[in-house]
Design an enzyme around this catalytic site. Structure first.
Site, short mmCIF file in Angstrom:
data_model
loop_
_atom_site.label_atom_id
_atom_site.label_comp_id
_atom_site.label_asym_id
_atom_site.label_seq_id
_atom_site.Cartn_x
_atom_site.Cartn_y
_atom_site.Cartn_z
N ASP A 38 -12.51 27.19 -13.47
CA ASP A 38 -13.00 26.00 -13.42
C ASP A 38 -13.28 25.73 -14.89
OD1 ASP A 38 -13.31 23.61 -12.28
OD2 ASP A 38 -15.39 24.18 -11.40
N ASN A 40 -11.24 23.29 -16.76
CA ASN A 40 -9.94 23.11 -17.72
C ASN A 40 -9.98 21.43 -18.10
OD1 ASN A 40 -9.19 25.44 -17.08
ND2 ASN A 40 -7.36 24.97 -15.87
N ARG A 42 -12.86 19.69 -18.31
CA ARG A 42 -14.02 19.41 -19.36
C ARG A 42 -13.71 20.18 -20.78
NH1 ARG A 42 -18.16 21.71 -15.36
NH2 ARG A 42 -16.29 22.19 -14.25
N ARG A 51 -6.48 15.82 -19.77
CA ARG A 51 -6.84 17.07 -18.85
C ARG A 51 -5.84 18.25 -18.85
NH1 ARG A 51 -10.87 16.62 -15.22
NH2 ARG A 51 -9.64 17.98 -13.88
N HIS A 55 -5.47 22.63 -18.57
CA HIS A 55 -4.73 23.39 -17.79
C HIS A 55 -3.67 24.32 -18.46
CE1 HIS A 55 -6.46 21.16 -14.63
NE2 HIS A 55 -5.79 20.01 -14.66
N TRP A 87 -5.30 17.89 -3.97
CA TRP A 87 -4.30 16.97 -3.79
C TRP A 87 -4.89 15.43 -4.32
CZ3 TRP A 87 0.61 18.37 -4.02
CH2 TRP A 87 0.72 19.75 -3.44
N ARG A 89 -6.39 14.55 -6.81
CA ARG A 89 -6.29 14.13 -8.25
C ARG A 89 -4.91 13.34 -8.55
NH1 ARG A 89 -8.37 19.33 -11.59
NH2 ARG A 89 -10.27 19.85 -10.13
N LEU A 149 -1.13 46.59 -10.33
CA LEU A 149 -2.43 45.44 -10.00
C LEU A 149 -1.62 44.36 -8.89
CD1 LEU A 149 -4.80 43.71 -10.81
CD2 LEU A 149 -3.51 42.31 -12.35
C1 IPE Z 1 -11.96 24.62 -7.28
O1 IPE Z 1 -12.41 23.77 -8.75
C2 IPE Z 1 -10.72 24.80 -7.15
C3 IPE Z 1 -10.00 25.63 -8.53
C4 IPE Z 1 -10.57 26.18 -9.36
C5 IPE Z 1 -8.65 25.61 -8.17
P1 IPE Z 1 -12.83 22.25 -8.43
O2 IPE Z 1 -12.95 21.57 -9.61
O3 IPE Z 1 -11.48 21.62 -7.41
O4 IPE Z 1 -14.21 22.28 -7.46
P2 IPE Z 1 -15.02 21.21 -7.50
O5 IPE Z 1 -14.41 19.76 -7.07
O6 IPE Z 1 -15.88 20.84 -8.64
O7 IPE Z 1 -15.95 21.49 -6.32
C1 IPE Z 2 -9.98 24.00 -12.82
O1 IPE Z 2 -10.40 23.08 -13.92
C2 IPE Z 2 -8.48 23.77 -12.57
C3 IPE Z 2 -8.39 23.35 -11.17
C4 IPE Z 2 -8.81 22.78 -10.43
C5 IPE Z 2 -6.94 23.10 -10.64
P1 IPE Z 2 -10.49 21.73 -13.48
O2 IPE Z 2 -9.26 20.81 -13.52
O3 IPE Z 2 -11.12 21.38 -12.32
O4 IPE Z 2 -11.71 21.18 -14.61
P2 IPE Z 2 -12.94 20.26 -14.42
O5 IPE Z 2 -13.87 21.18 -13.52
O6 IPE Z 2 -12.60 19.05 -14.16
O7 IPE Z 2 -13.44 20.36 -15.77
MG MG Z 3 -13.20 21.65 -11.53
#
Ligand code: IPE
Ligand code: IPE
Ligand code: MG
Length: 258
Positions: A38, A40, A42, A51, A55, A87, A89, A149
């Site tokens: 989590d 990416n 930010r 964003r 990723h 989804w 997003r 692995l």
């Molecule tokens: C959880 O992260 C899903 C993945 C890392 C793929 P999110 O960014 O979607 O979670 P929330 O919305 O902050 O709970």
């Molecule tokens: C995790 O990073 C990747 C996925 C959930 C696909 P985020 O995209 O959730 O990044 P933040 O949480 O918005 O920073």
């Molecule tokens: Mg996130």
């Protein structure tokens, strides 16, 4: 001169890493490590980037972490890559995320094969674009006989849906006389989940400072050790991963006993 110093630093840090790995391997290695990758978005925002740049950067970290997991002798690494809730997003972001498995496997499938990695996927295949599914299925097929692995991508995965689907499957099997009320127990139930034939995770890592599960492996994490860090996923690296493993090795797991 600076180049020389840089090279020396690089050498030194890789030899530090080697030493650390050797120390860690003398103690218990978790068989299954699950990661909620989590932060990416930010990471990108901090750099005034879109964003999707986060990723892309995060994808490079997947390579680093899967390699070190293999080196440590971890048997399964499950990576939460896309949740059933993601989804929601913007379409452009979702489209980009759906292209990543293809990009990743295009670049690294030969390396994964060479490293004896077995690729798997855990999640609903419904709604996944054809190109995403094709790339994954090709990798799964081509690595299915590897016994190193297990690199398990949780993609379009949501734990509540997984549990509901398991219950529906059990109801169907019960109608067909394949299972009865007495035959159902925790072990059998687990086999109806998408993680069937994998042990429960021993260690869960979540990056980016969020202290929640976000619908990830709710059943399987019942006795897992949790490790959270504020580090954003694109900044995560081997040293942080080893921090998590070392912390795991200090924990005393009791499973309800004494
Ligand atoms: C959880 O992260 C899903 C993945 C890392 C793929 P999110 O960014 O979607 O979670 P929330 O919305 O902050 O709970
Ligand atoms: C995790 O990073 C990747 C996925 C959930 C696909 P985020 O995209 O959730 O990044 P933040 O949480 O918005 O920073
Ligand atoms: Mg996130």
């Amino acid at each position: 001169m600076f180049e020389k110093i840089k090279l020396w630093r690089k050498k030194k840090s890789s030899s530090n890493l080697r030493e650390r790995i050797e120390m860690i391997k003398k103690r218990e290695i978790p068989a299954h490590v699950a990661v909620i990758m989590d932060g990416n978005g930010r990471w990108a925002r901090k750099r005034n980037l879109p964003r999707i740049a986060g990723h892309k950067e995060g994808m490079m970290v997947v390579r680093k972490i899967s390699r070190i997991a293999g080196e440590l002798g971890i048997k399964t690494l499950t990576l939460y890559a896309f949740s059933t809730e993601n989804w929601k997003r913007p379409k452009t972001e979702v489209d980009f995320l759906m292209k990543l498995p293809q990009d990743y496997l295009n670049d690294y499938l030969p390396e994964l094969i060479e490293e004896n990695v077995q690729v798997r996927m855990m999640g609903s295949k419904q709604n996944l674009p054809k190109h995403t599914l094709n790339a994954l299925e090709k990798a799964i097929q081509e690595t299915k006989n590897n016994n190193g692995l297990i690199l398990n991508f949780a993609l379009n995965y949501g734990s509540r849906t997984e549990i509901i689907e398991a219950v529906k499957h059990i109801i169907r099997d019960s109608r067909d006389g394949k299972i009865g009320e007495d035959g159902l127990n925790e072990e059998i139930f687990s086999q109806y989940l998408m993680s069937n034939n994998l042990p429960d995770p021993d260690l869960l890592i979540r990056t980016s400072g969020e202290i929640r599960l976000s619908n990830f492996m709710l059943w399987q994490l019942a006795y897992t050790e949790f490790w959270f860090t504020d580090v954003l996923w694109p900044d995560f690296n081997e040293q942080f991963f080893l921090d998590a493993i070392e912390e795991f090795q200090k924990r005393q797991r009791r499973f309800g006993g004494v």
